[in-house]
Scaffold this active site. Sequence first.
Site, PDB file in Angstrom:
ATOM      1  N   SER A 180      61.955  67.763  44.928  1.00 39.99           N
ATOM      2  CA  SER A 180      63.184  68.167  44.253  1.00 39.99           C
ATOM      3  C   SER A 180      63.572  67.303  43.071  1.00 39.99           C
ATOM      4  O   SER A 180      64.264  67.769  42.170  1.00 39.99           O
ATOM      5  CB  SER A 180      64.345  68.200  45.256  1.00 39.99           C
ATOM      6  OG  SER A 180      64.547  66.917  45.826  1.00 39.99           O
ATOM      7  N   HIS A 208      62.008  74.412  47.659  1.00 42.48           N
ATOM      8  CA  HIS A 208      62.002  74.700  46.220  1.00 42.48           C
ATOM      9  C   HIS A 208      60.817  75.562  45.789  1.00 42.48           C
ATOM     10  O   HIS A 208      60.718  75.929  44.617  1.00 42.48           O
ATOM     11  CB  HIS A 208      62.008  73.392  45.421  1.00 42.48           C
ATOM     12  CG  HIS A 208      63.297  72.646  45.519  1.00 42.48           C
ATOM     13  ND1 HIS A 208      64.380  72.902  44.705  1.00 42.48           N
ATOM     14  CD2 HIS A 208      63.688  71.657  46.367  1.00 42.48           C
ATOM     15  CE1 HIS A 208      65.379  72.102  45.029  1.00 42.48           C
ATOM     16  NE2 HIS A 208      64.981  71.339  46.034  1.00 42.48           N
ATOM     17  N   LYS A 237      68.173  78.762  47.636  1.00 42.73           N
ATOM     18  CA  LYS A 237      67.654  78.466  46.300  1.00 42.73           C
ATOM     19  C   LYS A 237      67.186  79.762  45.638  1.00 42.73           C
ATOM     20  O   LYS A 237      68.011  80.535  45.165  1.00 42.73           O
ATOM     21  CB  LYS A 237      66.586  77.376  46.396  1.00 42.73           C
ATOM     22  CG  LYS A 237      67.225  76.052  46.858  1.00 42.73           C
ATOM     23  CD  LYS A 237      66.269  74.942  47.021  1.00 42.73           C
ATOM     24  CE  LYS A 237      66.968  73.623  47.314  1.00 42.73           C
ATOM     25  NZ  LYS A 237      67.889  73.617  48.444  1.00 42.73           N
TER      26      LYS A 237
END
Length: 390
Positions: A180, A208, A237
């Site tokens: 991240s 992610h 996300k």
Amino acid sequence: MSIDSWLSSRLDKAKGAGVYRTLRTMNGPPIPEGTMNGKNQTVWSSNNYLGLANHNRLISAAQAALQQFGAGSSGSRLTTGNSIWHEKLEKKIAGFKRTETALLFSSGYLANVGVLSSLPEKGDVILSDQLNHASIIDGCRLSKADTYIYRHIDMADLEEKLRETQRYQRRFIVTDGVFSMDGTIAPLHQIIALAKRYHAYVIVDDAHATGVLGESGGGTSDHFGVCPDIVIGTLSKAAGVEGGFAAGSAVIIDFLLNHARTFIFQTAIPPASCAAAHEALDIIEASKDKRELLFSYIQIIKTNLKHMGYTVKGHHTPIIPVVIGDTRKTATFAEKLQGKGIYAPAIRPPTVAPGESRIRLTVTAGHSIRDIDHLLEAFRSIGKELNIIP
């Protein structure tokens, strides 16, 4: 000394070190151009990678479930909080991740902590990447297993530590799929090859990468064409909603349902959120268009920033860390960006190592070429003003 005085002195130290943090208020939906603390800003720090958080199909799906099931789940999944939407979403996630089944948690953080604190036992060892997310670190700390840290995506160091830990009953390798803060991708194919050679299990946090990497957006496993033992992820996300999950074999998921405290004792996410996330995964699976647009934007931004003379970290992901180095100068850079209507916060210690302070950009498919031009011009002018680039 009162507790307030004691804590105030600690806060003063944080302010003096340039690492004091405050909240910012968004006054609208999670779109690239919005109002923050009453000022118009183009946001370059959102994890809404595909721009789905305010997609009409997700909103409609949530509204329909909201009318049928109400605003909250009212309890944990094992008491009154389980609904058909939780089960439908778990089935959808398992298909998306190509595993036997999946288990929903209320966040990706809780999924990581739940898996790592319940699965490895005393006498086992966890091998954790140096730059793994805080939720993985906390899960390791709560585990009864020992933890070894290997250098970031350094396969030689991982292999050495696998050799060193053969005396343990079981070895678990845990890694982020996409990191991240650095935007790097774990070489999952190499990790799994080492795991097979040294009889280890592989756990991947794909927060992610889910919806972004791979031919179908399936994440790091899809990107490399491999199958780790457990895939952990989040729906907050690229999917644009909320909640986390663990995906794997039916036996693993049954074990977690019975042993992961962050599943057993946590109130379930609302059915409306499940319905919206289910719709998001439908959209991700149906089309590559948003991902292709996203990656074209990433290429433009990274190429131009490097050409200007910036130190840009990371692989080809929506996370673009621009290293400034000095903590105060990084904070000043972020303030000047805000003055130009751009929100891209400074990332400082302890989130990153000393000397590694950075502006962490995240790109979304919702941005426009005009947004990108504005961003690049701001980096060019501020960089020259602060003597960061020539």
